[in-house]
Scaffold this motif. Structure first.
Motif, short mmCIF file in Angstrom:
data_model
loop_
_atom_site.label_atom_id
_atom_site.label_comp_id
_atom_site.label_asym_id
_atom_site.label_seq_id
_atom_site.Cartn_x
_atom_site.Cartn_y
_atom_site.Cartn_z
N LEU A 95 0.82 -1.21 0.00
CA LEU A 95 0.00 0.00 0.00
C LEU A 95 0.86 1.27 0.00
N ILE B 102 -0.41 4.88 -5.38
CA ILE B 102 -1.24 5.09 -4.20
C ILE B 102 -0.87 6.40 -3.52
N ARG C 59 -3.37 9.52 -2.83
CA ARG C 59 -3.51 10.14 -1.50
C ARG C 59 -3.36 11.66 -1.60
N VAL D 155 -8.49 2.21 -4.27
CA VAL D 155 -7.03 2.21 -4.21
C VAL D 155 -6.47 1.69 -5.53
N ILE E 151 -7.15 3.55 4.46
CA ILE E 151 -7.45 2.54 3.44
C ILE E 151 -8.29 1.46 4.11
#
Length: 263
Positions: free
Chosen positions: A20, A25, A29, A56, A82
């Protein structure tokens, strides 16, 4: 008004825990955090109650969402959670707001095209959700960006505090990208964060000028349907690129004035 989510069980241990921390990702964000900050600047937020989410990148069963208890203007890239579709938090501190989870998890699960979902009670669009008839009357050019793209969820049923309410809202969407939720607010669905932001921003601008026109007491004249449809097609040509540039512009503003959003 906001409610903390009480997950039925702690996040399960995963021996094959997904990565992650990828560049994709991280970009998602930062883009999402930028949207929260700019939404606050534009008066789109309501206390700690509204929520944005994005699937995601690379993980269609997980989504980014804001944590319970924070105003939009406080959020940063690293503060975003998440979650999976069961309410487990796989990354981040805290939990999502309950209605955020129950609405957004069902949207992403039931509507795979909805990679991004922005829900607000922004004042002008919400005001139109409270009026008789269809919210937009297609009288202003900006509104024509949404011609044929809206749905109305007419069955207000109180707070979305279980999966059934989220599923009901998802079923009301149909093929629409913009959902006016009667007596409640609006939701924007999009394939990218940039397109969700672009639609959210221009939706409120369209609603604002319609409310101002209606407040004059004079008859508001809709655009001829054939011209409205043609203008819609013109607006949608290159819309995704325009949205990308719009998001880049707000990130440049924030980089200069509120760079902490990236942290």
């Amino acid at each position: 008004m906001a409610h903390s989510l009480h997950a039925s069980s702690p996040a399960p241990f995963r021996s094959n825990r997904p990565d992650l921390a990828t560049d994709a990702i991280r970009t998602a964000r930062e883009d999402l955090a930028a949207c929260f900050r700019m939404a606050a600047r534009n008066g789109f937020e309501e206390g700690i109650c509204n929520h944005f989410s994005a699937v995601v990148p690379g993980h269609d069963d997980l989504f980014l969402v804001n944590p319970y208890g924070y105003a939009f203007r406080e959020l940063t890239a690293s503060k975003l959670l998440i979650c999976d579709f069961h309410g487990n938090v796989l990354d981040g501190e805290g939990v999502p707001e309950a209605t955020a989870f129950y609405i957004h998890a069902e949207m992403h699960k039931r509507l795979p095209r909805a990679k991004v979902a922005f829900h607000t009670h922004m004042p002008y669009a919400t005001a139109l959700s409270m009026t008789e008839g269809d919210p937009l009357i297609w009288a202003g050019q900006t509104a024509l960006k949404f011609y044929g793209r809206t749905a109305v969820d007419r069955d207000y049923n109180g707070l979305a505090l279980d999966n059934r309410e989220g599923a009901r809202i998802a079923s009301a969407v149909g093929d629409a990208d913009i959902v006016f939720m009667k007596h409640h607010g609006v939701m924007v669905l999009a394939p990218t964060i940039a397109e969700a932001w672009d639609d959210l921003y221009y939706l409120e601008r369209a609603a604002e000028v319609q409310v101002l026109a209606m407040s004059t007491g004079r008859k508001v004249l809709p655009v001829d349907p054939a011209i409205a449809a043609a203008t819609y097609r013109q607006m949608r040509e290159g819309d995704s690129e325009s949205a990308r540039l719009h998001l880049a512009a707000i990130r440049r503003q924030l980089d200069a004035e509120e760079p902490q959003y990236r942290h």
